[in-house]
Design a protein around this motif. Sequence first.
Motif, PDB file in Angstrom:
ATOM      1  N   VAL A 196      41.624  -4.976  21.705  1.00  0.00           N
ATOM      2  CA  VAL A 196      42.803  -4.192  22.065  1.00  0.00           C
ATOM      3  C   VAL A 196      43.537  -3.806  20.781  1.00  0.00           C
ATOM      4  N   VAL A 197      43.599  -2.514  20.496  1.00  0.00           N
ATOM      5  CA  VAL A 197      44.389  -2.019  19.375  1.00  0.00           C
ATOM      6  C   VAL A 197      45.760  -1.678  19.930  1.00  0.00           C
ATOM      7  N   PHE A 198      46.795  -2.210  19.301  1.00  0.00           N
ATOM      8  CA  PHE A 198      48.139  -2.012  19.833  1.00  0.00           C
ATOM      9  C   PHE A 198      49.167  -1.963  18.712  1.00  0.00           C
ATOM     10  N   ARG A 199      50.295  -1.395  19.035  1.00  0.00           N
ATOM     11  CA  ARG A 199      51.445  -1.383  18.134  1.00  0.00           C
ATOM     12  C   ARG A 199      52.493  -2.285  18.756  1.00  0.00           C
ATOM     13  N   ASP A 200      53.029  -3.173  17.949  1.00  0.00           N
ATOM     14  CA  ASP A 200      54.104  -4.011  18.464  1.00  0.00           C
ATOM     15  C   ASP A 200      55.439  -3.568  17.865  1.00  0.00           C
ATOM     16  N   ALA A 201      56.498  -3.992  18.507  1.00  0.00           N
ATOM     17  CA  ALA A 201      57.839  -3.649  18.049  1.00  0.00           C
ATOM     18  C   ALA A 201      58.469  -4.899  17.441  1.00  0.00           C
ATOM     19  N   GLY A 202      59.594  -4.725  16.834  1.00  0.00           N
ATOM     20  CA  GLY A 202      60.308  -5.872  16.292  1.00  0.00           C
ATOM     21  C   GLY A 202      60.184  -5.983  14.795  1.00  0.00           C
ATOM     22  N   GLU A 203      60.535  -7.165  14.321  1.00  0.00           N
ATOM     23  CA  GLU A 203      60.622  -7.418  12.888  1.00  0.00           C
ATOM     24  C   GLU A 203      59.284  -7.254  12.163  1.00  0.00           C
ATOM     25  N   GLU A 204      58.209  -7.680  12.764  1.00  0.00           N
ATOM     26  CA  GLU A 204      56.875  -7.609  12.149  1.00  0.00           C
ATOM     27  C   GLU A 204      56.049  -6.465  12.727  1.00  0.00           C
ATOM     28  N   ALA A 205      56.690  -5.360  13.091  1.00  0.00           N
ATOM     29  CA  ALA A 205      56.016  -4.242  13.755  1.00  0.00           C
ATOM     30  C   ALA A 205      54.910  -3.667  12.879  1.00  0.00           C
ATOM     31  N   SER A 206      53.747  -3.467  13.503  1.00  0.00           N
ATOM     32  CA  SER A 206      52.608  -2.847  12.844  1.00  0.00           C
ATOM     33  C   SER A 206      51.549  -2.594  13.895  1.00  0.00           C
ATOM     34  N   VAL A 207      50.456  -1.970  13.466  1.00  0.00           N
ATOM     35  CA  VAL A 207      49.310  -1.791  14.361  1.00  0.00           C
ATOM     36  C   VAL A 207      48.398  -2.993  14.160  1.00  0.00           C
ATOM     37  N   VAL A 227      49.685  -0.170  23.873  1.00  0.00           N
ATOM     38  CA  VAL A 227      48.233  -0.184  23.710  1.00  0.00           C
ATOM     39  C   VAL A 227      47.778   1.189  23.238  1.00  0.00           C
ATOM     40  N   LEU A 228      47.041   1.216  22.139  1.00  0.00           N
ATOM     41  CA  LEU A 228      46.528   2.461  21.569  1.00  0.00           C
ATOM     42  C   LEU A 228      45.070   2.692  21.953  1.00  0.00           C
ATOM     43  N   ASN A 229      44.317   1.611  22.085  1.00  0.00           N
ATOM     44  CA  ASN A 229      42.914   1.723  22.469  1.00  0.00           C
ATOM     45  C   ASN A 229      42.449   0.351  22.951  1.00  0.00           C
ATOM     46  N   ILE A 230      41.482   0.365  23.844  1.00  0.00           N
ATOM     47  CA  ILE A 230      40.955  -0.890  24.372  1.00  0.00           C
ATOM     48  C   ILE A 230      39.489  -0.685  24.740  1.00  0.00           C
ATOM     49  N   ALA A 231      38.689  -1.711  24.499  1.00  0.00           N
ATOM     50  CA  ALA A 231      37.269  -1.642  24.828  1.00  0.00           C
ATOM     51  C   ALA A 231      36.771  -3.036  25.187  1.00  0.00           C
TER      52      ALA A 231
END
Length: 92
Positions: free
Chosen positions: A23-34, A5-9
Amino acid sequence: MKITVLNIAYHRNGIAGMPFHAVVFRDAGEEASVKIGVLFEHSHHCAVLDIAKLADCDVEFGSNSWRGDVYEPHLRKAAAKFEKARAEGVAQ
């Protein structure tokens, strides 16, 4: 699945709209992005979009569409943690 989680409001969404958490977040894995998850109060009401694709005005299904049901449990956990900290007056 791992997300960071990068930011949440919390948004009231006006006086008549359904409130939601963003919720702004970064995910991992094959389709990783913000990405941004929009999480409404009721379960199964979750939208997830890739922020870079949004910046390119891409809102197309199949291109910038993500499985909300996969992300939802992780986003709800983050929202609950955020609300607990907010209730306790702790800055995120």
